[in-house]
Design a protein around this motif. Structure first.
Motif, PDB file in Angstrom:
ATOM      1  N   ASP A 131      28.587  48.114  50.115  1.00 44.14           N
ATOM      2  CA  ASP A 131      27.911  46.972  49.532  1.00 44.14           C
ATOM      3  C   ASP A 131      27.680  46.867  48.164  1.00 44.14           C
ATOM      4  O   ASP A 131      27.504  47.956  47.397  1.00 44.14           O
ATOM      5  CB  ASP A 131      26.513  47.026  50.336  1.00 44.14           C
ATOM      6  CG  ASP A 131      26.622  46.837  51.954  1.00 44.14           C
ATOM      7  OD1 ASP A 131      27.520  45.742  52.106  1.00 44.14           O
ATOM      8  OD2 ASP A 131      25.604  47.251  52.342  1.00 44.14           O
ATOM      9  N   TYR A 132      27.962  45.921  47.678  1.00 48.22           N
ATOM     10  CA  TYR A 132      27.859  45.467  46.248  1.00 48.22           C
ATOM     11  C   TYR A 132      27.105  44.202  46.023  1.00 48.22           C
ATOM     12  O   TYR A 132      27.071  43.340  46.818  1.00 48.22           O
ATOM     13  CB  TYR A 132      29.135  45.349  45.411  1.00 48.22           C
ATOM     14  CG  TYR A 132      30.102  46.743  45.256  1.00 48.22           C
ATOM     15  CD1 TYR A 132      29.389  47.637  44.723  1.00 48.22           C
ATOM     16  CD2 TYR A 132      31.235  46.604  46.040  1.00 48.22           C
ATOM     17  CE1 TYR A 132      30.329  48.959  44.695  1.00 48.22           C
ATOM     18  CE2 TYR A 132      31.943  47.850  45.956  1.00 48.22           C
ATOM     19  CZ  TYR A 132      31.562  48.978  45.257  1.00 48.22           C
ATOM     20  OH  TYR A 132      32.367  49.806  45.336  1.00 48.22           O
ATOM     21  N   VAL A 133      26.298  44.062  45.073  1.00 47.14           N
ATOM     22  CA  VAL A 133      25.734  42.632  44.566  1.00 47.14           C
ATOM     23  C   VAL A 133      26.591  42.061  43.494  1.00 47.14           C
ATOM     24  O   VAL A 133      27.024  42.932  42.623  1.00 47.14           O
ATOM     25  CB  VAL A 133      24.246  43.252  43.767  1.00 47.14           C
ATOM     26  CG1 VAL A 133      23.811  41.881  43.181  1.00 47.14           C
ATOM     27  CG2 VAL A 133      23.401  43.991  44.683  1.00 47.14           C
ATOM     28  N   VAL A 134      26.738  40.964  43.896  1.00 47.49           N
ATOM     29  CA  VAL A 134      27.519  40.037  42.893  1.00 47.49           C
ATOM     30  C   VAL A 134      26.668  39.654  41.784  1.00 47.49           C
ATOM     31  O   VAL A 134      25.389  38.957  41.967  1.00 47.49           O
ATOM     32  CB  VAL A 134      28.133  38.613  43.774  1.00 47.49           C
ATOM     33  CG1 VAL A 134      28.677  37.849  42.581  1.00 47.49           C
ATOM     34  CG2 VAL A 134      29.201  39.120  44.570  1.00 47.49           C
ATOM     35  N   ALA A 135      26.848  40.093  40.595  1.00 50.10           N
ATOM     36  CA  ALA A 135      25.807  39.887  39.280  1.00 50.10           C
ATOM     37  C   ALA A 135      26.209  38.602  38.560  1.00 50.10           C
ATOM     38  O   ALA A 135      25.369  38.003  38.015  1.00 50.10           O
ATOM     39  CB  ALA A 135      25.737  41.113  38.537  1.00 50.10           C
ATOM     40  N   ASP A 136      27.634  38.253  38.939  1.00 48.41           N
ATOM     41  CA  ASP A 136      27.983  37.249  38.073  1.00 48.41           C
ATOM     42  C   ASP A 136      29.529  36.763  38.470  1.00 48.41           C
ATOM     43  O   ASP A 136      30.317  37.624  38.927  1.00 48.41           O
ATOM     44  CB  ASP A 136      28.095  37.394  36.506  1.00 48.41           C
ATOM     45  CG  ASP A 136      28.197  36.286  35.608  1.00 48.41           C
ATOM     46  OD1 ASP A 136      28.202  34.982  36.103  1.00 48.41           O
ATOM     47  OD2 ASP A 136      28.581  36.283  34.495  1.00 48.41           O
ATOM     48  N   ALA A 137      29.950  35.672  38.240  1.00 46.00           N
ATOM     49  CA  ALA A 137      31.269  35.104  38.760  1.00 46.00           C
ATOM     50  C   ALA A 137      31.481  34.026  37.677  1.00 46.00           C
ATOM     51  O   ALA A 137      30.948  33.182  37.281  1.00 46.00           O
ATOM     52  CB  ALA A 137      31.251  34.701  39.807  1.00 46.00           C
ATOM     53  N   LEU A 138      33.107  34.410  37.405  1.00 44.29           N
ATOM     54  CA  LEU A 138      33.762  33.125  36.570  1.00 44.29           C
ATOM     55  C   LEU A 138      35.083  32.791  37.068  1.00 44.29           C
ATOM     56  O   LEU A 138      35.830  33.679  37.205  1.00 44.29           O
ATOM     57  CB  LEU A 138      33.843  33.871  34.974  1.00 44.29           C
ATOM     58  CG  LEU A 138      34.544  33.129  33.791  1.00 44.29           C
ATOM     59  CD1 LEU A 138      33.908  31.805  33.562  1.00 44.29           C
ATOM     60  CD2 LEU A 138      35.065  33.760  32.873  1.00 44.29           C
TER      61      LEU A 138
END
Length: 99
Positions: free
Chosen positions: A69-76
């Motif tokens: 499990d990871y948290v998506v902090a940002d996406a581009l």
């Protein structure tokens, strides 16, 4: 008294960084996504690229579903006329906030 001829060994007690964890996983992940480029950038950024946008998004979904499990902090999302044409960069974080 001198230390001539003596060797000092230091053991680093550092756990792997998030980027190290991602890099370790990327090698096996790319084997099951043969039409994609997979890279890990410093700071815990996963870069997925390919010529088919749907395949890039499917790979991102696969990565997140397969865990850990990871948290998506940002996406581009970027598009270019060369290859690979589509790139998705996802900044990931541990759920506890550790980098």
């Amino acid at each position: 008294m001198t230390n001539e001829g003596c060797t000092t060994m230091t053991i680093a007690d550092e756990s792997p960084t998030l980027s190290d964890e991602l890099r370790n996983r990327a090698g096996s992940f790319v084997n099951s996504h043969v039409d994609l480029w997979v890279a890990v950038e410093d700071g815990g950024v996963l870069a997925l690229a390919g010529n088919e946008p749907a395949a890039v998004f499917q790979a991102a979904a696969d990565w997140l579903r397969e865990g850990p499990d990871y948290v998506v902090a940002d996406a581009l999302w970027t598009y270019q006329t060369g290859e690979p044409s589509s790139t998705l960069r996802i900044a990931l974080r541990h759920p506890d906030g550790a980098a």
